[in-house]
Motif scaffolding. Sequence first.
Motif, PDB file in Angstrom:
ATOM      1  N   ASP A   2       0.832  -1.211   0.000  1.00 40.30           N
ATOM      2  CA  ASP A   2       0.000   0.000   0.000  1.00 40.30           C
ATOM      3  C   ASP A   2       0.867   1.262   0.000  1.00 40.30           C
ATOM      4  OD1 ASP A   2       0.856   0.325   2.601  1.00 40.30           O
ATOM      5  OD2 ASP A   2      -1.085  -0.053   3.515  1.00 40.30           O
ATOM      6  N   GLU A   3       0.247   2.352  -0.314  1.00 43.34           N
ATOM      7  CA  GLU A   3       0.963   3.614  -0.512  1.00 43.34           C
ATOM      8  C   GLU A   3       1.639   4.127   0.762  1.00 43.34           C
ATOM      9  OE1 GLU A   3       0.058   8.092  -2.092  1.00 43.34           O
ATOM     10  OE2 GLU A   3      -1.249   6.468  -2.710  1.00 43.34           O
ATOM     11  N   ASN A   8       6.547   5.317   3.912  1.00 42.79           N
ATOM     12  CA  ASN A   8       7.368   5.107   5.110  1.00 42.79           C
ATOM     13  C   ASN A   8       8.752   4.572   4.742  1.00 42.79           C
ATOM     14  OD1 ASN A   8       5.472   6.042   6.937  1.00 42.79           O
ATOM     15  ND2 ASN A   8       4.591   4.016   7.304  1.00 42.79           N
ATOM     16  N   LEU A   9       8.805   3.656   3.788  1.00 47.69           N
ATOM     17  CA  LEU A   9      10.102   3.129   3.352  1.00 47.69           C
ATOM     18  C   LEU A   9      10.944   4.216   2.691  1.00 47.69           C
ATOM     19  CD1 LEU A   9       9.098  -0.354   1.893  1.00 47.69           C
ATOM     20  CD2 LEU A   9      10.454   0.089   3.942  1.00 47.69           C
ATOM     21  N   GLU A  10      10.321   5.060   1.898  1.00 51.76           N
ATOM     22  CA  GLU A  10      11.045   6.151   1.256  1.00 51.76           C
ATOM     23  C   GLU A  10      11.575   7.138   2.294  1.00 51.76           C
ATOM     24  OE1 GLU A  10       8.183   7.649  -1.528  1.00 51.76           O
ATOM     25  OE2 GLU A  10       8.851   6.292  -3.115  1.00 51.76           O
TER      26      GLU A  10
END
Length: 68
Positions: A2-3, A8-10
């Motif tokens: 999901d977006e 969060n990873l970015e």
Amino acid sequence: MDESRLINLEIKISHQDQVIEELHQVVYEQQKAIEKLEVLLNGLTSRLKEALEAEGSEIRGNEKPPHY
């Protein structure tokens, strides 16, 4: 995926990139300081050797002074 999870990873990757760059800068500054200290130490060592040679003395290490 999901977006919000992707966002969060970015964010984490961006933060890690910033920390890595800051650490790189610290290491770079420390290396410059080490190189400067090495030059000073080499100069002082050679001056000490020259002074001792002119005086006829030698570096003796951990000998006790004569008054002991």
